[in-house]
Each structure stands twice: as structure tokens, then as C-alpha cells.
Design a protein around this motif. Structure first.
Motif, PDB file in Angstrom:
ATOM      1  N   SER A  96      78.144  28.123 -11.422  1.00 29.65           N
ATOM      2  CA  SER A  96      79.445  27.584 -11.800  1.00 29.65           C
ATOM      3  C   SER A  96      79.289  26.423 -12.782  1.00 29.65           C
ATOM      4  CB  SER A  96      80.176  27.124 -10.534  1.00 29.65           C
ATOM      5  OG  SER A  96      81.382  26.538 -10.869  1.00 29.65           O
TER       6      SER A  96
ATOM      7  N   GLN B  47      82.342  33.968 -13.016  1.00 26.36           N
ATOM      8  CA  GLN B  47      82.544  33.935 -11.575  1.00 26.36           C
ATOM      9  C   GLN B  47      82.848  35.333 -11.049  1.00 26.36           C
ATOM     10  OE1 GLN B  47      82.509  30.496  -9.714  1.00 26.36           O
ATOM     11  NE2 GLN B  47      81.122  30.776 -11.425  1.00 26.36           N
TER      12      GLN B  47
ATOM     13  N   PHE C   9      80.950  31.112  -5.638  1.00 25.92           N
ATOM     14  CA  PHE C   9      80.944  32.046  -6.776  1.00 25.92           C
ATOM     15  C   PHE C   9      82.356  32.306  -7.283  1.00 25.92           C
ATOM     16  CE2 PHE C   9      77.046  32.844  -4.523  1.00 25.92           C
ATOM     17  CZ  PHE C   9      76.111  33.082  -5.515  1.00 25.92           C
ATOM     18  N   ASP C  10      83.318  31.556  -6.753  1.00 23.49           N
ATOM     19  CA  ASP C  10      84.718  31.856  -7.069  1.00 23.49           C
ATOM     20  C   ASP C  10      85.476  30.572  -7.397  1.00 23.49           C
ATOM     21  OD1 ASP C  10      87.082  33.353  -7.252  1.00 23.49           O
ATOM     22  OD2 ASP C  10      87.604  32.940  -5.167  1.00 23.49           O
TER      23      ASP C  10
ATOM     24  N   LYS D 219      87.335  29.086 -10.057  1.00 25.10           N
ATOM     25  CA  LYS D 219      87.919  29.429 -11.368  1.00 25.10           C
ATOM     26  C   LYS D 219      89.031  28.454 -11.766  1.00 25.10           C
ATOM     27  CE  LYS D 219      87.087  34.236 -10.263  1.00 25.10           C
ATOM     28  NZ  LYS D 219      87.662  35.232  -9.366  1.00 25.10           N
TER      29      LYS D 219
END
Lengths: 637, 336
Positions: free
Chosen positions: A44, A50, A94-95, A97
Motif C-alpha cells: 500500500s 490494491q 490489501f484494501d 483505497k
């Protein structure tokens, strides 16, 4: 999303996960899976793509299935949820955003911290908590400005620092003032506490080999007046010995009379009085360890039972640290019930009886006989943590007394009890602790599992006199920093984990009764808080009133920082500039030195004047400023 | 007058505070009390700092130029912070369509800041009684609003479009226009509104009596060009189409006045007599800023004077159908 916001989000997520892992209750496999978040945040921060929404959904669903399976296997919903949050944190890394995504991370970290609070009460939780407060406050503040579209956080550093400090202080104030209740309305605490081993309610000679010295701290004790240790902390008494193990066969006990916070036992008060504050770590036992002959005890929230031998018990085992205060006198127990049972001896110990008679042959009084046995054991036997398996047909005690002549406290105490009983003196085995090293920094005694001890009480002249036949053993003590760390642990244990309504009442009483600051008050937590607040106020007044700049460079971030660097370069190149020099002087001096491009200097200074003093934000001018700054750096890096 | 709006995160946070509070009281676990204390302190700081943040602020807005719908404009904000400490992250909510002007920090004293590129979508006369300040500082859980007294009327004129391509076929070239047909040199041609400083001998008393406004006689000098713009506001048009029609009218008036025409605006209820110049244009724009469709069925406009006349329609059954056929040009706003 700015990198700094991602970084703070990562730190908060790591703190949340570490808080759980540090409890030691998490399966290492889940801890390893949870550590994937490091890679997630690395990606990130590097700006990598992502995970798509579908992948996040699928992974979350899989995690839920794992949770169900995990719960089915270990039957512990609390641990299963805790482990599930570790995986969710890893997936979420991983998310990241949108500016709103970190908020989910913050909430999840809060949940993890909450669960950790039920799984541990270690000082490490305190350290993690303070870090969490600092980073969660800064992260939310940064999040606020990110959501408002800001990218330069330089101007907000000071309010951020201020708000973080205020949050810490307010948290402490709320902590000490929120009324302490323990309603248990809905299931009570799930806390697992710390289970330690060492002290046992059973004394058994069934195992052999080396006894491991467990350095785990069991309790800390402050004694007033302290006449120098070691002190005996009495736990249980045993009356029945079957040749291999001791048992307490008198199960009848009475509930001790209790006023709101005090237990009273029926003891005359005509002897010297002592106070002992005991901070007991969770033990797998209901025993209350007493100091000398207690007549009163202050504690909170549990029943107290006293058996016929004066041993005190809680209603149930306590899985967390707790604090109690004993008021004791010099004196001995004098219970006379079941005296006959304290003469019980196992069959086939004629050898021991003969030895006792031999040893006490010259002694006239019962006390002298007891002292003779104790002296005999002290003189002729050696302390050792290693015991062998006795030969066929020999009991462990006979092996100790007649063959190896080496053993630990249980051997010595058992031998003395049986020798006393064999010559008609009622005696019993007592287990508990002997105060170990003293922490001079904190003025309290540290008691470890390795300080667990057994000794003897013999009924002589209507009183239970104490005899300790075990030879003294040298134990190396902690020094310096370790003692200081232990003081911190002690304070944490006492004033945070063990903070109670009792303390609140005491604090309130103190505040209302002692408005004048005295030297002694610096010992209380409240005094520290007041001191910190006053210090912060004074520092704020100094900083605000005298216009002090504790971090001067912070002012010059961005445009101003670049300008200040240029000023420094001009000075290095021979420019005669003072801290009070204005932009015109800087311009003149920079050109005078002949070391800088005249055009670049002029444009740089003009752009700086516009950006710094016009109060307007102009992208083109900003670009111009940094372009000229680059030109000037190229020439004179 | 202050008010609070909890954000979604704030509601969740408060629910968490309640639950953790319950957990701490239920378990008596001091470490949960610690977390509960943290959450209480964040809640308290969130509220107290937001209140302090908006305290002692005074705001003044000044518009540098006329405001047209759908057209970026700029304004200057003057903020006075009478507190000893700076305020952070304060937004001024414009009373027109809720636009926010964000001020990252406001130091003590008076500061000015310009904002550009602000757009108001709808024309109109905005009667403003108060200006609202908003802050979400320091955290992200709520917005605190505070109203400041600001009594003003802000007029947002209709959007001015580039109408020249449409005018090419309708407006005669300067050579073709020549003299007005109904007059000759020195003759009275029409009445227009009085402008401060003019000679009273030219007042058209009849027109003044009729219109209830001081009207002046205009005499031909031989090069007067007249244009009448007729707006169909008799109802029946869709709201969007009417807005387009108003915008077209404003654009026509603006363009024709720039070209030197004496321009008159006729609607079903209002007439702005012939006039020219910037002042006259804004008289027309003032009318157009606040105009609404009237449910008149048919429009009483029947008479057309000499000169260029353009009818602007916005429906299939215009209330000015009768007169539209007499006009030199008709524009249907729906197809623009």
C-alpha cells in the motif's frame, strides 16, 4: 491517499494485532497469518494495486468459515474471534483505497485491544495502550485533514501534539474517576489471567529429579514497619501424611465477618501491629497468604473463609492480580481442635521414631526437643533441588533421612513434623512463601515461585510455634535496571490493573482532607496526575506567553523551510546575514557573494514573498518557487 | 446558535463507547476501563474542541463581481478570530446551494482569503439571514455548526451564454438597420426609464403615469436600433426549459446591449422599457434573476413597436403565440 496517512494506518493496525499476539493466547499459526499485514501495508505504501472488491469479499468469507471451524475445534468463541480479527486485519491491509478505509482498521484495532485487555494484564499491555492512544489520535487527526482535502500536515503538528497529550491526560483522569462497578450482569469477565505453577495446594513426594526454579513473580509485598526479612507468608496447613503426600483433612471452615471492605478475625490486639500490602498475581489457588497473625484484612469483592488452623481462603480462584491489605500482630495460632489428628504418623516409620528419640534425648522441654530436631536437620542435612528415586522398599522420606541426606524444604519440614509427632508433639506442615529479595528502589519484597516454602508448626505450651528446619540458600538477586523495571510493573499492577473503588474512596478522602501539598503525597497516583497537569499548564503558559518555539524548524516546513535552507547557503558562501535579516537583505547578500545565479535568486525571493506574505495560494507561483529553488540547489547543493 | 450532526463514524463510535462502557462495568476489568476512558476522552475532546474552534469567529463575505448561474465567480472572505488560539479546519457554508469554503487554519486577528471558481447552479434572489460555520475538527465523528448573523440579498443572474450564432440570421447588419422606420430626425421614438442626473424636461409624463416609474422621452438621432425580447413565462413549459429560456433572454439582452441596441424586455407580467448600457442590462437581469413562470394561460402581450423583436419560447403552446408570429425571430429554448 497521502503516504503518511497510510503509514499511520499501518502502525495502528500493527499495534492492534501485536496487542493480541503479545497476550500469548493466540495460536502461532494465526499470528503468522496476521503478520501478512506487514506485506499488505508495504504494498500500500509503495502504491501497488490494491485487491479488487470481489477478492476481498471472497477472502472475508473464507475467514468466516475458518472462524467457524476454529470455534468448532477449540470451543472458545473469544479466542476464535480474536484470531479472526488478525486475519481480517491482514486482508484489510490489501484494501486501503479510500480515505474512509483506515477507519475500519482503527475500529478493528480497537476491538483487538479490547480483546487483549481480557486476555492479559501484563505491563506490556500498558505500553501498547499508550502507543495506541498516541497513534490512534494522530491517525484520526490526519484522517480528518485528508478527508478535508489537505495534503500538507506541517501547520497542524502543534495542535496534533497538543491534542494527543490532552487525550492521554484526560484518559488518565477518566480512568481514576469512573466509578468502579462489577455488576456481572451479563456473564462477567472472560479474563483468563495468568496461571502460574509452583505453589500447590498439595504436597507430594511422588516425583523425582531436578525441581525447576521458577522465577515467576507471585506477589509483591510492602511491610510496615519493616524490621528486615525474611518473613513467612502462611498459606495452607496439612495434617495427614500417607507416606507419599500431605493432605488437609479438616475441610470445615467459617465465613469471616465482613464490614464493607474489611474482614475481621478474632485476635487480641495486645501485640505489636504490622501492615502488609500484598499484590498477588493470579495463582491456581484460593489461598490468601497471610503475614504474621492477621486480625483484619482490607480487600474488595470476595468472601473470605477461615479454617480451623487459621488459613484464609477466597470463595473462588481469582484469575487476575488483586490487592489486599493485612493488619497483623506478632503472635501465634492457638487452635486446639483436631489436636489428635496432628499426631498422625504413617505406618512403618520406626526408624524415624528412633532417630527422633535419639536426637531429643538430652532435651528437657518440648521446645528444646523441637529445637534439637531442627538443629539436627540444619546441621546434618544438605539443601538440594535434586532428589533421586528411592530404592525398592524405601520411602522418599527414609531415603532423605537415612541415605541421601539431601532434599528441599518439603523433605526437611516433613521429616521434622514426623519426628515431632513420633515423640508425641502435635505438629503440622505449613506451606506458603518466604519473602525473597527486597526491591530497595520500591521498598517492597519480591516473592517468586522459587520462594515457595514449607515449614513446621508445633503445638507447644498451648500455641503453634514456628520451626523452619530447612538450611538457608543463597539466591542471586536482581540488580539495577531490572529492579527499576519491576517497580514499574508493580505500579502498573497496583494502580492500573488493581485500581478499585477502594482506591477511589481513598483518593477522594485524601484530596478533601489534605489540600496542602506535602512531600508524602507524591506517592499517590492522583498526586502524579495533578503534578503532570500542573507541569503541562506551566509549559503551555511558557510556550504561549513567552512565544517560545520548542521545535523551531517545524515553523519552516515547506516554503519557509526551503527559504531557510537558502539563507543558510548564502551565509555559508560569505553572505553577512543575521537571524533578523529580511528578504531584501538576503537578496542583496546572495547577489553580492557572486556565487548564485542572479536571475534565479531574484525569482526565488519574489516567489517566496508572494507565497509567504500574500496569504494567497497560487499553484503556478509554488511551481516557480520550487523550480528556482532547484536551480539554486543545482548550483550550490 | 450551534447544532451538531453526528457522522456515520460518530454514531458507530458512540455505540462502541456505550458497549465498552457496559463491558467495563460488567466485568470490572480495569484494562477495559482504560479503553473506556480513552473513548470518553476522545468524545469529550471532539465536542469541546469543536465548540472552542468556532468560538470568537466573525466572517464577512465580499463578492468582487456579479454572480451568474453556472459561471465560476470569486469572492473574498474576511475572517476575524478573536480567540487567543488559532482555529483549524473551519468551513463556511455558503447560503445558496450549500457550497463550502474551507479554511485549514485561522490565526488570531483578521485574515483575508480569496476563493475562486465557485459556481452557483441556479439563478435567483437569495435572501440570506445567516451564515453558517462548520467544523469537524479535531476528529471525524461529527460536524458542529454555528450560525452567524448576515443579513443580505444576493442576486444570482441567469447564465449568460454565447448567443451570437443564433443572432446571425435575426439581427440585421448595421447597414440594413438604417434609421428607425417610424421616426425621423428629432422625433420622439420611445420612453425609457429615468437615470439619475437627467434633465426633467424630457420626462414622459404619460408613460410615467402608466408605468408608475419615471420615464424619459427618447428622441431619434437617426441611428437608434431597437430590440424587443419577449419571454414566454405564461406557464406550460418544463422547469428546465424555462430556465434555458430565461438564460437565452439574458444572453440576448446582454449581447444586443453590447451591440448598442436599445433593448426592451417583455414578459407576461413585467416590462422593462427600452434602454441601453450596463445599468439597463442589470435592470433586465434583476428581473430575469427572480422571474418565475406564471399560470396565466395566455399572455396579455399584444403590441409590438418597431425594431428587432425576438420571442423566446419554452413550450409547444406558448402564451405569447399570438405575438410571436409578428416577431422578427423566434427561439425555442428547448432546442438549445
Amino acid at each position: 491517499m497521502p503516504g503518511i496517512y497510510k503509514l499511520f494506518t499501518a502502525i495502528v493496525a500493527i499495534i492492534g494485532s501485536v496487542s493480541l499476539v503479545s497476550t500469548g493466547e493466540i495460536n502461532p499459526g494465526f499470528s503468522i497469518i496476521g503478520s501478512i499485514l506487514l506485506y499488505g501495508y508495504y504494498r500500500s505504501l509503495r502504491g501497488y494495486r490494491q485487491l479488487p472488491r470481489e477478492a476481498v469479499g471472497a477472502l472475508s468469507f473464507t475467514t468466516f468459515i475458518v472462524f467457524l471451524v476454529n470455534f468448532y475445534i477449540n470451543k472458545d468463541v473469544f479466542i476464535s474471534v480474536a484470531q479472526m480479527t488478525l486475519i481480517f486485519q491482514a486482508i484489510k491491509s490489501f484494501d486501503i483505497k479510500e480515505p474512509w478505509d483506515p477507519l475500519q482498521v482503527f475500529f478493528m484495532s480497537l476491538l483487538q485491544l479490547l480483546m487483549a485487555s481480557e486476555l492479559t494484564n501484563s505491563i506490556y499491555f500498558g505500553i501498547i495502550f499508550v502507543l495506541f492512544v498516541i497513534f490512534i489520535v494522530i491517525s484520526i487527526l490526519v484522517g480528518h485533514f485528508v478527508i478535508e482535502g489537505q495534503r500538507d500536515f506541517g501547520p497542524f503538528l502543534r495542535p496534533m501534539a497538543f491534542i494527543t497529550i490532552v487525550t492521554l491526560v484526560l484518559t488518565a483522569m477518566f480512568f481514576v474517576t469512573i466509578p468502579r462497578l462489577r455488576s456481572g450482569f451479563w456473564g462477567g469477565s472472560l479474563s483468563r489471567g495468568i496461571k502460574t505453577t509452583g505453589f500447590s495446594e498439595k504436597v507430594d513426594f511422588g516425583s523425582f529429579g531436578r525441581v525447576k526454579q521458577d522465577e515467576t513473580i507471585v506477589m509483591r509485598m510492602v511491610v510496615r514497619p519493616d524490621k528486615g526479612g525474611p518473613y513467612y507468608l502462611r498459606g495452607m496447613t496439612f495434617d495427614y501424611f500417607d507416606g507419599m503426600a500431605w493432605y488437609d483433612t479438616h475441610k470445615d471452615s467459617v465465613r469471616v465477618y465482613k464490614t464493607p471492605d474489611e474482614f475481621h478475625t478474632d485476635v487480641p490486639l495486645n501485640a505489636e501491629r504490622y501492615e502488609a500490602e500484598v499484590y498477588l498475581e493470579p495463582l491456581d489457588s484460593e489461598v490468601i497468604f497471610t503475614f504474621k497473625r492477621p486480625y483484619r484484612m482490607e480487600s474488595e469483592g470476595f468472601f473470605l473463609r477461615e479454617d480451623n488452623a487459621g488459613a484464609l481462603y477466597m470463595r473462588q480462584k481469582v484469575s487476575k492480580r488483586f490487592f489486599y491489605k493485612l493488619f497483623s500482630v506478632d503472635g501465634f495460632y492457638a487452635d486446639k481442635e483436631y489436636l489428635a489428628s496432628y499426631l498422625q504418623i504413617p505406618p512403618d516409620i520406626e526408624g524415624i521414631k528412633r532417630l527422633a528419640e535419639e536426637v531429643t534425648a538430652g532435651a528437657k522441654t518440648l521446645t528444646a526437643k523441637a529445637e534439637a530436631i531442627r538443629g539436627f536437620l540444619l546441621k546434618n542435612y544438605e539443601y538440594s533441588l535434586f532428589t533421586r528415586e528411592p530404592p525398592e522398599g524405601v520411602t522418599p522420606l527414609e531415603d532423605f533421612l537415612f541415605y541421601t541426606k539431601r532434599g528441599y524444604c518439603e523433605h526437611f519440614a516433613t521429616a521434622m513434623v514426623l519426628m515431632l509427632r513420633s515423640i508425641g508433639i502435635p505438629a503440622r506442615l505449613v506451606t506458603g512463601f518466604l519473602t525473597g529479595e527486597k526491591n530497595e528502589m520500591g521498598d517492597y519484597y519480591l516473592i517468586r515461585q522459587s520462594d515457595a516454602h514449607s515449614w513446621v508448626e508445633a503445638f507447644i505450651d498451648g500455641r503453634w510455634l514456628i520451626f523452619d528446619p530447612t538450611p538457608p540458600v543463597f539466591v542471586p538477586h536482581k540488580r539495577g535496571l531490572l529492579l527499576f523495571v519491576d517497580v514499574i510493573k508493580m505500579k502498573w499492577s497496583r494502580y492500573v490493573v488493581g485500581f478499585s473503588s477502594y482506591d477511589q474512596v481513598r483518593m477522594a478522602t485524601y484530596v478533601f482532607n489534605y489540600p496542602v501539598i506535602r512531600l508524602g503525597m507524591f506517592r499517590s497516583l492522583l498526586s502524579w496526575i495533578i503534578l503532570i497537569i500542573i507541569t503541562l499548564i506551566i509549559i503551555s503558559i511558557l510556550i504561549g506567553g513567552l512565544r517560545m518555539r520548542p521545535f523551531p524548524y517545524v515553523r519552516y516546513r515547506g516554503v519557509s523551510a526551503e527559504y531557510m535552507r537558502f539563507v543558510k547557503r548564502v551565509r555559508r558562501n560569505g553572505g553577512r546575514l543575521s537571524p533578523a535579516s529580511d528578504t531584501e537583505e538576503v537578496l542583496t547578500e546572495a547577489i553580492r557573494t557572486g556565487r548564485f545565479d542572479r536571475d534565479a535568486v531574484r525569482r526565488f525571493i519574489e516567489a517566496y514573498r508572494f507565497l509567504r506574505f500574500s496569504g494567497r495560494q497560487d499553484e503556478a507561483m509554488l511551481r516557480e518557487f520550487y523550480e528556482q529553488a532547484r536551480r539554486l540547489r543545482r548550483d550550490h547543493g | 446558535m450551534a447544532s451538531i450532526r453526528l457522522k456515520k463514524e460518530g454514531k458507530r463510535f458512540l455505540i462502541a463507547v456505550v458497549l465498552i462502557g457496559f463491558a467495563s462495568f460488567n466485568t470490572g476489568n480495569n484494562l477495559i476501563y482504560l479503553i473506556f476512558s480513552l473513548m470518553l476522552s476522545i468524545t469529550l475532546i471532539s465536542f469541546v474542541l469543536a465548540v472552542v474552534n468556532l468560538r470568537g469567529l466573525r466572517v464577512q463575505l465580499s463578492f468582487k463581481e456579479p454572480i451568474y448561474a453556472e459561471t465560476p465567480y470569486s469572492l473574498e472572505v474576511e475572517v476575524e478570530n478573536s480567540k487567543a488560539i488559532p482555529s483549524y479546519s473551519v468551513s463556511i457554508i455558503l447560503p445558496f446551494e450549500g457550497q463550502r469554503l474551507y479554511l485549514p487554519s485561522i490565526k488570531r486577528g483578521v485574515s483575508r482569503r480569496g476563493f475562486e471558481g465557485i459556481i452557483i447552479r441556479k439563478r435567483g434572489r437569495y435572501r440570506v439571514k445567516e451564515l453558517r460555520l462548520m467544523t469537524g475538527f479535531p476528529f471525524i465523528f461529527m460536524y458542529l455548526y454555528k450560525s452567524l448573523e448576515w443579513d443580505a440579498e444576493v442576486i444570482v443572474y441567469p447564465q449568460i451564454m454565447d448567443i451570437r450564432p443564433l443572432l446571425v440570421d435575426m439581427v440585421p447588419l448595421p447597414a440594413e438597420t438604417g434609421r428607425p422606420r417610424i421616426t425621423h430626425d428629432g422625433e420622439f421614438i420611445f420612453a425609457r426609464e429615468y437615470v439619475y442626473g437627467e434633465e426633467s424636461r424630457r420626462i414622459d409624463w404619460k408613460a410615467t403615469a402608466r408605468t408608475q416609474k419615471t420615464m424619459m422621452k427618447v428622441f431619434s438621432k437617426g441611428d437608434e436600433r431597437l430590440a424587443t425580447i419577449i419571454l414566454d413565462d405564461a406557464g406550460g413549459g418544463m422547469e428546465d426549459d424555462f430556465e434555458k429560456a430565461v438564460s437565452v433572454c439574458a444572453s440576448l439582452c446582454s449581447e444586443l446591449i453590447q451591440m448598442g441596441y436599445y433593448v426592451r424586455l417583455i414578459t407576461c407580467r413585467k416590462v422593462v422599457p427600452f434602454g441601453r448600457g450596463r445599468v439597463h442590462l442589470f435592470k433586465i437581469l434583476d428581473i430575469l434573476a427572480g422571474i418565475r413562470q406564471v399560470d396565466a394561460g395566455r399572455c396579455p402581450v399584444e403590441e409590438l413597436s418597431e425594431g428587432l423583436s425576438i420571442a423566446v419560447l419554452c413550450s409547444d403552446s406558448p402564451g405569447i403565440s399570438g405575438i410571436a408570429s409578428q416577431c422578427s425571430g423566434v427561439i425555442d429554448a428547448r432546442y438549445i
